[in-house]
Design an enzyme around this catalytic site. Structure first.
Site, mmCIF file in Angstrom:
data_model
loop_
_atom_site.group_PDB
_atom_site.id
_atom_site.type_symbol
_atom_site.label_atom_id
_atom_site.label_comp_id
_atom_site.label_asym_id
_atom_site.label_seq_id
_atom_site.Cartn_x
_atom_site.Cartn_y
_atom_site.Cartn_z
ATOM 1 C CD GLU B 61 -1.494 -2.443 1.672
ATOM 2 O OE1 GLU B 61 -0.328 -2.512 2.145
ATOM 3 O OE2 GLU B 61 -2.248 -3.428 1.595
ATOM 4 N NE ARG B 170 -17.544 -8.232 3.276
ATOM 5 C CZ ARG B 170 -17.961 -9.230 4.076
ATOM 6 N NH1 ARG B 170 -18.266 -8.973 5.324
ATOM 7 N NH2 ARG B 170 -18.051 -10.464 3.627
#
Lengths: 285, 317
Positions: B61, B170
């Protein structure tokens, strides 16, 4: 430019470095002095830069230009001096280094809109990632410019560097030349004692890079030759690493080869001694 | 009071994926990056049509954020995507130096924010991201409320020049906003006008706030509900206008009560218009494993909790 002329520029850049650091009594002269030949060779000879009337014109996107990124931002004095001497901004501005309201911040930043700077650096380990992004943008834009990035050898201890080192060959970023300034020193002492980065060249090779060395990183002819060779190897699916062997503090005898001058400013007496060893070839700011 | 209904439930991350799909067709400068979570971020349609403009970063990342900053040099508009935890806390210094301080046109797009990521537990349930991101000078912070709004926000941030943090999640939740809405960064959205209490909600909590409004109405309490989809820059004018009318506030967010939307609103109130405020937020703790519904209940983030907070706020007037 002839080698002799480039060496004269380098001498003036070294004078600028010690005077800038002396002027604010802070900054990093050691690594700056060690990388002077590289900066001068790049900006005065090797980089393809956008120019108008013999002067460089700064454009953030750097379209159709070669780009340079400094990851180890603490050696900002050598970069600022080189940029000013190359014509990006007035050399008088070097006197403002690290002072209030200056564009020449301790570590380079885009925040002050200083010509020549495209990203902030100083917190180590980030420059290779940024350079890979810029190189990828050039490929997407079908831009033939080359991206150069300089890192420190101590900086190789940062984990992010190895994320980027893994990425580059996987994505075949072959329009990028990275340098590691191998001066063997970091703040707390010799790199082999603080945290030994043994066999950096072999590590990069194992990750899929093509690695060359410039053994005499303070010899202008050797640097020019090494840069030429690095460029000749581009375009074959692999990123290029140049191991640049330099002496920290090179050019000022009492600063050479010691981590003690990583981030310490000379006093008046030491400044005079340093300037006595460096020709004022282009006129002090 | 306006009634909100829905015919389907969708996840906000799919709204992001749909927005990226559209951007891929509209804007040739948009580039997507992902750190090994392509399926979770719903990027497949973008990648299928624009394979050259997708950069797989692997589980790296920090490198992804640096790459994104570099891509802007050359005029690209990078959308860096991963879970909210790995898109913020893990790479805070990279965002700080290479994106925010360098003022790069990077869009950090973060899924699976908050408790409703569910069973994976606290290592993945970041509740501090809004705070971290809003503290960065120059960073725009957006937390849309449903599928349609997330899609609209995704498209809108491509046209905005500057660093943006876009947060979504989500679970499937009701789709109750218009499919063809225009997303205005920094402009609060009036969900329902009312006079007794101002409920400022963001993200998944907006639907909870709407339900709370109906429950309050049944008890004769007239709540004003405002969707603060942009945490920064905050629509102070809309907040003050509402509080002038109602005189008390509930803030609702799927985030730590420290440093989130509630604190941003409290700053406005302290400076311009003192009024009682009740927080509906996670009370300075980490999350845990469980279903999204169980977690919202246990950590006090449901319509019922908003109703209770509204009554407390009104009682303090």
């Amino acid at each position: 430019m002839e080698i002799e002329q480039l060496e004269k520029v380098a001498s003036q850049v070294r004078r600028d470095i010690v005077r800038m650091v002396h002027g604010c009594q802070s900054g990093h002269p050691g690594g700056s002095l060690g990388c002077t030949e590289l900066f001068v060779a790049l900006y005065f000879e090797r980089l393809k830069l956008k120019e108008e009337g013999g002067k460089p014109v700064f454009d953030m996107n750097g379209t159709d230009e070669d780009l340079f990124f400094l990851s180890n931002g603490h050696i900002s004095p050598v970069w600022y001096s080189t940029l000013a001497r190359r014509g990006y901004f007035p050399v008088e501005e070097l006197a403002t280094f690290r002072k209030l309201d200056s564009r020449l911040q301790g570590h380079p930043t885009t925040h002050e809109h200083l010509e020549g700077i495209r990203i902030a650096s100083g917190s180590l380990g980030q420059g290779l990632s940024v350079a890979l992004g810029a190189a990828t943008a050039k490929k997407l834009n079908n831009d033939k410019g080359i991206v150069y990035v300089l890192m420190g050898d101590g900086e190789q201890q940062e984990g992010q560097v190895w994320e980027a080192v893994t990425f580059a060959p996987h994505h075949e970023v072959d329009n990028l030349i990275a340098f590691i300034d191998l001066n063997g020193q970091q703040i707390d002492g010799p790199t082999v004692k603080v945290m030994n980065n043994r066999d950096l060249g072999k590590k990069y090779e194992a990750f899929g890079w093509e690695v060359i060395s410039i053994e005499e990183g303070n010899d202008m002819a050797a640097v020019l030759k090494g840069l030429y060779e690095a460029k000749s190897r581009l375009g074959h699916g692999r990123p290029i690493l140049v191991l640049l062997h330099t002496g920290m503090g090179y050019g000022v005898d009492f600063m050479m080869g010691s981590h003690k001058w990583h981030g310490v400013a000379p006093n008046d007496e030491q400044l005079a001694a340093a300037l006595g060893q460096l020709e004022e070839s282009l006129g002090d700011y | 009071m306006k009634k909100y209904t829905f015919t389907e439930k969708k996840d906000t991350r799919s709204g992001f994926g749909a927005g990226m799909h559209e951007l891929g067709q509209q804007n040739p400068n948009v580039v997507a990056l992902c750190a090994d979570l392509v399926g979770s971020l719903k990027l497949e349609p973008f990648i299928k049509e624009n394979p050259d403009r997708f950069i797989q970063c692997g589980i790296s990342e920090a490198n992804m954020i640096g790459l994104s900053a570099g891509l802007t040099i050359g005029g690209k508009i990078p959308f860096a995507t991963t879970f909210a935890n790995f898109a913020t806390g893990r790479v805070y210094d990279q965002i700080r130096q290479s994106v925010a301080y360098s003022n790069k046109n990077v869009k950090i797009c973060a899924s699976h924010a908050g408790l409703t990521l569910g069973e994976d537990g606290a290592t993945h349930q970041i509740l501090e991201d809004l705070g971290m991101m809003k503290m960065l000078p120059g960073m725009t912070v957006i937390n849309p409320c449903d599928y349609n709004q997330t899609k609209a926000a995704t498209i809108a941030i491509a046209d905005y020049e500057g660093p943006v943090y876009l947060r979504f999640g989500r679970p499937v939740i009701p789709v109750f906003t218009d499919a063809d809405q225009k997303f205005e960064i920094g402009k609060a959205w009036m969900v329902n006008e009312g006079t007794d209490v101002s409920i400022f909600a963001t993200g998944h909590m907006v639907w909870e706030a709407i339900q709370a409004g109906e429950m309050l109405e049944a008890e004769g309490i007239n709540a004003e509900i405002i969707n603060i989809h942009t945490i920064k820059p905050l629509d102070e004018e809309a907040i003050l206008k509402s509080v002038e009318k109602t005189g008390c506030v509930v803030s609702a967010e799927e985030h730590n009560r420290i440093g989130g939307l509630g604190d941003s609103i409290a700053q406005v109130l302290v400076k311009h218009k003192l009024a009682p405020q009740e927080y509906v937020a996670v009370d300075d703790s980490f999350g845990e494993s469980g279903t999204p519904a169980q977690l919202l209940e246990k950590y006090g983030l449901t319509a019922k909790h908003i109703v209770e907070a509204a009554k407390r706020a009104i009682a303090r007037k």
